[in-house]
Design a protein around this motif. Structure first.
Motif, mmCIF file in Angstrom:
data_model
loop_
_atom_site.group_PDB
_atom_site.id
_atom_site.type_symbol
_atom_site.label_atom_id
_atom_site.label_comp_id
_atom_site.label_asym_id
_atom_site.label_seq_id
_atom_site.Cartn_x
_atom_site.Cartn_y
_atom_site.Cartn_z
ATOM 1 N N MET A 62 0.848 -1.206 0.000
ATOM 2 C CA MET A 62 0.000 0.000 0.000
ATOM 3 C C MET A 62 0.878 1.249 0.000
ATOM 4 O O MET A 62 0.700 2.159 -0.815
ATOM 5 C CB MET A 62 -0.895 0.002 1.237
ATOM 6 N N ARG A 63 1.832 1.292 0.931
ATOM 7 C CA ARG A 63 2.723 2.452 1.047
ATOM 8 C C ARG A 63 3.463 2.711 -0.259
ATOM 9 O O ARG A 63 3.558 3.850 -0.726
ATOM 10 C CB ARG A 63 3.729 2.228 2.177
ATOM 11 N N ASP A 64 3.986 1.651 -0.844
ATOM 12 C CA ASP A 64 4.847 1.788 -2.021
ATOM 13 C C ASP A 64 4.073 1.957 -3.324
ATOM 14 O O ASP A 64 4.668 2.029 -4.398
ATOM 15 C CB ASP A 64 5.793 0.581 -2.121
ATOM 16 N N VAL A 158 -0.041 6.955 -1.559
ATOM 17 C CA VAL A 158 -0.863 5.758 -1.302
ATOM 18 C C VAL A 158 -2.141 5.761 -2.160
ATOM 19 O O VAL A 158 -3.249 5.687 -1.622
ATOM 20 C CB VAL A 158 -1.198 5.617 0.203
ATOM 21 N N PRO A 159 -2.018 5.830 -3.471
ATOM 22 C CA PRO A 159 -3.222 5.811 -4.313
ATOM 23 C C PRO A 159 -4.027 4.522 -4.183
ATOM 24 O O PRO A 159 -5.241 4.512 -4.372
ATOM 25 C CB PRO A 159 -2.655 5.965 -5.733
ATOM 26 N N LEU A 189 3.368 5.774 7.162
ATOM 27 C CA LEU A 189 4.698 5.310 6.768
ATOM 28 C C LEU A 189 5.166 5.929 5.455
ATOM 29 O O LEU A 189 6.356 5.924 5.153
ATOM 30 C CB LEU A 189 4.697 3.785 6.650
ATOM 31 N N ALA A 190 4.229 6.471 4.676
ATOM 32 C CA ALA A 190 4.599 7.115 3.414
ATOM 33 C C ALA A 190 5.206 8.490 3.639
ATOM 34 O O ALA A 190 5.813 9.064 2.736
ATOM 35 C CB ALA A 190 3.378 7.237 2.508
ATOM 36 N N ILE A 191 5.049 9.023 4.829
ATOM 37 C CA ILE A 191 5.609 10.328 5.198
ATOM 38 C C ILE A 191 6.631 10.087 6.297
ATOM 39 O O ILE A 191 6.293 9.576 7.363
ATOM 40 C CB ILE A 191 4.515 11.286 5.713
ATOM 41 N N HIS A 192 7.883 10.485 6.077
ATOM 42 C CA HIS A 192 8.907 10.207 7.079
ATOM 43 C C HIS A 192 8.603 10.923 8.393
ATOM 44 O O HIS A 192 8.200 12.082 8.415
ATOM 45 C CB HIS A 192 10.290 10.657 6.619
#
Length: 435
Positions: A62-64, A158-159, A189-192
Motif C-alpha cells: 500500500m505504502r509503495d 498511497v493511491p 509510513l509514506a511520510i517520514h
C-alpha cells in the motif's frame, strides 16, 4: 499466478505469500484485476483476518503504491500524530504549536471531513487567507520556520488506499481491523517521521465503539509500526462525549487558541498535554509523563506555544492577529440556547448525535460535494458529571440559517442523558500502549 487462487487461499485461512500479495495489489492498481475479485478477497480478509506477515506486506505494498516522502530538510525531531477522529477533535491545532515550542517538528497530511464536522483542513480554512502547502518544498520551508507543517492528501500518496477504500465502502468491508490498520499506517509510513503517536478514539462518537475494539486496532497499528522500525505509541481516548466544548470549525479554532493561552476545557487540555508529553518521552527529553506535562505547561504559560501558532498562521497566509481578535474569524448570525427539560447529573452525551446536530446546520458534510459553513457549530456547556436544573442552558447552537435549528436543538436534547445519582467526570485517556 491467478487472483482466484489467492482468494481461495485466504478464504480457506491459509497464509498467502509476499509475492501473492504483491501480485494481487499491484495488478489491481493497474486495473488488471477486476473489482469483483478484489471484493471477494476483501471479504475473505474481513472474516479471516491477516497474519502478522501478511499485514506487514500488505501495508508495505500500500505504502509503495505511490510517492514516499522523506522530509530530509526538516531540522527537528519529527513527530506525526494521527487521530481516528471524533466530535470536537481539534487536537492538531493546539498540539503542533506546543510541540514546536518544545523543539520538535510536526509535518502531517490532513484531509477534509466527511460527516459530523470538518477535518483539520476545514478548521484551518476558517482562517481567512490561510493556504495549505501544496508541495514538499513548501512544507519543509514553513516547518523549518515554525516547526509546523500541514499538507493536504495527494493522489500520488498511497493511491491504492483510495482505490481500495472506495471498494470497501460499497462491499461492507470497511469495519475490518487489519484493513483499517493498514490503511492508516500505510499513509503514516509514506511520510517520514521519527515518531508516530496514534490517538485511537473509542465510544459513541468514534468509529471504534468499544474499548476492546479500539485496543485491538491500536495493537494492530503498533505491530505494523514496530515492523517498520518506527518509534510508535498509541493513546486510547474517550469519545463518549464531545471533546472539549466547541463543535464546528471556527469555534474549534478559538477553543484551541484558548487552550494555548491556558484556558482550555479540562478534558481537551489533558489530552493535548499528555500527547505532547508522550512526544517528549519518545524523543528522549523526559523519562516520565509528569516531567513532560510540566514542560508543556511552561511553553503554554510563557506564551511561546501561542507565538508559534501565530507565526504558522502568518507564514501560511493568514492574519496572526486572530490569536487576539476572534472577530477576524467567520462570525455566525445568531444563537439558540438549548435548555434542559430534566434535572439531574449529566450521565452521558451521545457525541455522534451532537456531531450530527452541528452537521445539519452546516458545520459538516453529508456528502463530499457539500459546502461547509465555517462559522456555525454547537457549544456544549454542560458535560458528563455536571449537575443540571430544569431550564438550565446545556448547549448553544451558533447558526446562520434558521431552517434546521429547531431540529438541531431536538437532537442535542436527545443526546443528553441524566441520572439522579452523582456521576463522576470520566477520564479522557483510558490507556497508553507502547510497541
Amino acid at each position: 499466478m491467478r487472483a482466484v487462487d489467492i482468494i481461495e487461499k485466504k478464504r480457506d485461512k491459509k497464509e498467502i505469500t509476499n509475492e501473492e500479495i504483491s501480485f494481487l495489489l499491484s495488478n489491481y492498481l493497474k486495473e488488471e484485476i477486476p473489482d469483483y475479485q478484489m471484493a471477494a478477497f476483501l471479504m475473505a480478509v474481513y472474516f479471516n483476518g491477516m497474519t502478522d506477515a501478511e499485514l506487514l506486506e500488505f501495508t508495505k505494498e500500500m505504502r509503495d503504491s505511490g510517492d514516499v516522502i522523506d522530509f530530509e530538510g526538516l531540522k527537528r525531531f519529527h513527530v506525526d500524530k494521527h487521530s481516528t477522529g471524533g466530535v470536537g477533535d481539534k487536537v492538531t491545532i493546539a498540539l503542533e504549536p506546543i510541540m514546536s515550542a518544545l523543539g520538535m517538528g510536526s509535518t502531517k497530511l490532513s484531509g477534509k471531513g466527511l460527516g459530523h464536522t470538518g477535518g483539520t483542513i476545514d478548521k484551518f480554512e476558517a482562517i481567512k487567507g490561510f493556504k495549505f502547502s501544496n508541495t514538499k518544498e513548501e512544507v519543509i520551508e514553513i516547518a523549518n520556520k515554525t516547526g509546523i507543517g500541514l499538507m493536504g492528501y495527494s493522489d500520488k500518496i498511497v493511491p491504492l488506499d483510495k482505490k481500495l477504500y472506495s471498494l470497501r465502502d460499497v462491499t461492507a468491508t470497511v469495519a475490518s481491523i487489519p484493513l483499517i490498520a493498514s490503511s492508516i499506517m500505510s499513509k503514516k509510513l509514506a511520510i517520514h517521521s521519527d515518531a508516530i503517536i496514534l490517538d485511537v478514539k473509542t465510544g459513541n462518537g468514534a468509529f471504534m465503539k468499544t474499548l476492546p475494539d479500539a485496543r485491538e486496532l491500536a495493537e494492530t497499528m503498533l505491530k505494523i509500526g514496530k515492523g517498520f522500525d518506527r518509534k510508535i505509541v498509541a493513546v486510547i481516548s474517550n469519545m463518549d462525549q464531545p471533546l472539549g466544548c466547541a463543535v464546528g470549525n471556527a469555534n474549534e479554532v478559538i477553543e484551541a487558541i484558548e487552550t494555548l493561552k491556558g484556558n482550555g476545557p479540562e478534558d481537551f487540555t489533558d489530552l493535548v498535554y499528555n500527547i505532547a508529553a508522550l512526544a517528549l518521552k519518545l524523543k528522549g527529553d523526559v523519562n516520565t509523563l509528569e516531567e513532560g506535562i510540566a514542560k508543556v505547561k511552561e511553553v503554554v504559560d510563557n506564551r511561546s506555544a501561542l507565538e508559534k501558532f501565530a507565526l504558522f498562521i502568518k507564514e501560511s497566509g493568514g492574519d496572526p492577529e486572530i490569536v487576539n481578535d476572534y472577530s477576524l474569524l467567520p462570525e455566525y448570525a445568531g444563537t439558540l440556547e438549548v435548555k434542559s427539560e430534566e434535572e439531574g447529573y449529566v450521565s452521558q452525551i451521545l457525541a455522534e448525535e451532537v456531531g450530527k446536530a452541528a452537521m445539519i446546520i452546516g458545520a459538516g458534510r453529508a456528502t463530499k460535494e457539500d459546502e461547509i459553513d465555517h462559522s456555525v457549530g454547537v457549544l456544549v456547556l454542560k458535560k458528563v458529571g455536571d449537575f443540571v436544573k430544569k431550564g438550565d442552558v446545556i448547549a448553544k447552537i451558533c447558526y446562520n440559517e434558521s431552517k434546521d435549528v429547531e431540529k438541531s436543538a431536538k437532537m442535542i436534547l436527545g443526546a443528553y442523558k441524566f441520572s439522579k445519582e452523582k456521576v463522576e467526570k470520566p477520564k479522557i485517556i483510558f490507556e497508553i500502549l507502547e510497541a
